[in-house]
Design an enzyme around this catalytic site. Structure first.
Site, PDB file in Angstrom:
ATOM      1  N   SER A   1      -9.807   1.600   2.732  1.00 32.09           N
ATOM      2  CA  SER A   1      -8.940   2.369   1.863  1.00 32.09           C
ATOM      3  C   SER A   1      -7.865   1.542   1.151  1.00 32.09           C
ATOM      4  CB  SER A   1      -8.259   3.455   2.677  1.00 32.09           C
ATOM      5  OG  SER A   1      -7.364   2.878   3.611  1.00 32.09           O
TER       6      SER A   1
ATOM      7  N   SER B   1      -9.945  -0.663   6.891  1.00 36.05           N
ATOM      8  CA  SER B   1      -9.344  -0.449   5.579  1.00 36.05           C
ATOM      9  C   SER B   1      -8.684  -1.671   4.934  1.00 36.05           C
ATOM     10  CB  SER B   1      -8.326   0.686   5.648  1.00 36.05           C
ATOM     11  OG  SER B   1      -8.995   1.912   5.727  1.00 36.05           O
TER      12      SER B   1
ATOM     13  N   LYS C   1       0.851  -1.200   0.000  1.00 32.48           N
ATOM     14  CA  LYS C   1       0.000   0.000   0.000  1.00 32.48           C
ATOM     15  C   LYS C   1       0.882   1.244   0.000  1.00 32.48           C
ATOM     16  CE  LYS C   1      -3.975   1.876   2.582  1.00 32.48           C
ATOM     17  NZ  LYS C   1      -4.843   1.694   3.765  1.00 32.48           N
TER      18      LYS C   1
END
Lengths: 90, 498
Positions: free
Chosen positions: B156, B180, B81
């Site tokens: 996310s 997330s 990420k």
């Protein structure tokens, strides 16, 4: 009710210059969100019962200086003569 | 050479490479080809480090040829990420304000992955600064759900889940502040874990809400998630909140450290007679398309020696308000550092007065980030602090206490990961409160600090449904036992056609 002046002031404190369009939108959105937060007011507690614990940190690292090599900061954009450049204070 | 190497799980990859069935180079070429072929549709990657990946693969192959040892994740393609720092690779948090930031160091989790010979293939898309539940708030545009490209991948860590689902990497790392990792894992039909607070080092994770967030793995199977955890979990001197891991549920961390027992998580312990608490509030609040799927899974568990009982968690009613109050308060303070002086983009401060310069610079934050900074400043401001921030902490403590008492009765608590099925891109983006409300099932674990995993449990109207399992503090091994047991009973693993 969240007011336009409040949001404008908080924007200024957060160094966010909001446009009129942003300001109008945020006022109504944040008002709705904060009203949802009012749910917290319904917690059945008297003020004397207010408690909460924080997470423990067992040991803190020694507060020692670690040398960070200048080459490691090559990616910094705003440099001049070995210094970091910033805007004027006033 | 076998075709479709890119579809293999992390475990199959390391075994294949170590047994000489294929080389790390052959595998990584197929992965890079796969990314090239599908990522223009999925938009999971924001940066692909082709050269770095190939060099690492060649070095693994060479060491194997020379009879040298290789790490436990040897050759496995991992995506990261884009809010986790990798030395010399751009790390942007999907924000314009960090568009050209190149970290001078590796996050601790990255160091561990590299030491274990994982191959880092690139950086993955997210909501700006991890603030969002759909990956739509990204400067790179939304990540699309591999099961239906018109739909959100969740967020996310949308890139982390979508890339694994689309077989663009075997496993990935995401971060989870209020769901997330679990939300996109549920929406994309992969396994995603939010570890206990303090189980994985946050050093090198760009902060959003320090008291809630954790880095965690996403994989196609529970075993893959376990393998990554064995690499990244445990004490790190750069993060004072980290604790020793507890891979044997019956022993305390201290016992394990003292007796020097193997400190590795496993996925093959045959767990029986599990006592499961089905959280009433979570299942009742879910869309029937989701709850139907959860109930059929519960029937299967009950037919397999598990004891399942419905239970109530009263404090859930305060969870979302508590979570968003704390998260935005911490965000407003964390994001104050973005002044473009120490890191940022090209914008010469010379000739500017500082208020003007900072305001100009900070206008590069996106819409959702600005909104959260202001909400955070609001709940912390004089006059509102006691009403919101302080009460949010009281609610958090109530949730912690109630969860603690529930784990005296149950091994695990279950419910849907997400109350709804994936929805169309753009459908909720203009209504922030509606968007926040879909996090209701996931924020509980972050507030309480406990571990929670989302695993695929079925499909409803052709969309994936995820089951969330929560366990007590530091009881990751219990989660792995239960999740791998469920994985055997409910075999729903499929790949999207893309």
């Amino acid at each position: 009710m969240v007011s336009k002046d409040e949001i404008k002031h908080l924007g200024w404190l957060s160094r966010l210059e909001l446009t009129t369009e942003e300001l109008d939108r945020y006022v109504s959105q944040i008002d709705e969100i904060v009203r949802y937060f009012d749910k917290l007011d319904t917690i059945p507690l008297s003020e004397s019962e207010w408690t909460y614990s924080t997470k423990e940190v067992s040991e803190l690292r020694e507060d020692a200086n670690r040398v960070f090599k200048w080459e490691k900061l090559q990616s910094l954009k705003n440099r001049k003569d070995g210094f970091i450049k910033g805007p004027k204070m006033s | 050479m076998p075709n479709h190497l890119y579809r293999l799980t992390a475990n199959q990859v390391t075994c294949g490479i170590k047994n000489g069935q294929f080389s790390a180079q052959e595998y990584i070429f197929q992965i890079l080809e796969r990314i090239e072929k599908v990522d223009n549709k999925v938009n999971a990657f924001v940066l692909v480090d082709k050269q770095g990946a190939i060099e690492k693969a060649l070095s693994i192959d060479k060491r194997l040829r020379d009879g040298e040892a290789v790490g436990e994740l040897a050759g496995v393609a991992v995506g990261i990420k884009d809010n986790i720092c990798i030395k010399d690779l751009k790390t942007t948090c999907a924000s314009n304000i960090l568009e050209s930031y190149i970290p001078p160091y590796d996050a601790s989790v990255i160091r561990s992955l590299k030491e274990n010979d994982a191959i880092i293939v690139g950086k993955l898309n997210l909501d700006e600064f991890a603030m969002g539940s759909t990956t739509e708030f990204s400067r790179y545009g939304p990540t699309r759900n591999p099961w239906n490209l018109e739909y959100v991948a969740g967020g996310s860590s949308g890139g982390s889940a979508a890339s694994v689902a689309a077989s663009e990497c075997a496993v990935s790392l995401g971060s989870d502040t209020g769901g997330s990792i679990r939300c996109p894992s549920s929406f994309c039909s992969v396994v995603g874990l939010k570890p206990t607070y303090g189980c994985v080092s946050r050093s090198g994770l760009i902060s959003y809400s320090n008291s809630l967030e954790q880095i965690g793995p996403v994989g196609k199977t529970v075993l893959d998630v376990v393998m990554v955890m064995n690499s990244i979990a445990g004490i790190d001197e750069n993060d004072q909140t980290t604790k020793p891991i507890r891979p044997i549920a019956t022993l305390t961390s201290e016992d394990i450290t003292k007796s020097n027992i193997s400190s590795k998580y496993t996925a093959d312990q045959n767990k029986r007679n599990i006592t499961i608490g089905l959280v009433k509030e979570l299942i009742e609040g879910a869309d029937p398309a989701v709850s139907k799927c959860i109930y059929s899974a519960v029937d299967l568990f009950e037919g397999s020696d598990c004891k399942c009982e419905e239970t109530s968690m009263k404090s859930i009613q305060y969870a979302l308000a508590s979570y968003y109050t704390i998260a935005t308060a911490e965000a407003s303070s964390n994001l104050a550092r973005y002044d473009n002086i120490r890191y940022g983009f090209e914008y010469d401060p010379e000739g500017y007065e500082w208020n003007t310069y900072f305001s100009n610079v900070r206008n590069n934050f996106g819409d959702e980030v600005k909104r959260r900074i202001i909400i955070g400043s609001y709940v912390l401001s004089a006059g509102y602090y006691g009403k919101y921030y302080l009460r949010a902490h009281i609610a958090r403590e109530m949730i912690r206490q109630e969860i603690k008492s529930l784990f005296e009765r149950f091994d695990v608590l279950i419910g849907p990961t997400m109350p709804i099925l994936p929805f169309k891109i753009g459908q909720k983006i203009d209504d922030p409160l509606k968007m926040y409300q879909i996090d209701i099932d996931t924020v509980i674990a972050n507030l309480a600090g406990i571990p929670a995993i989302s695993m695929p449990i079925g499909f409803s109207n052709s969309f994936p449904v995820g089951l969330q399992i929560m366990a007590d503090d530091m009881c990751e091994q219990t989660l792995f036992d239960v999740a791998s047991f469920f994985e055997k009973i409910v075999d729903v693993r499929r790949s999207p056609e893309i």
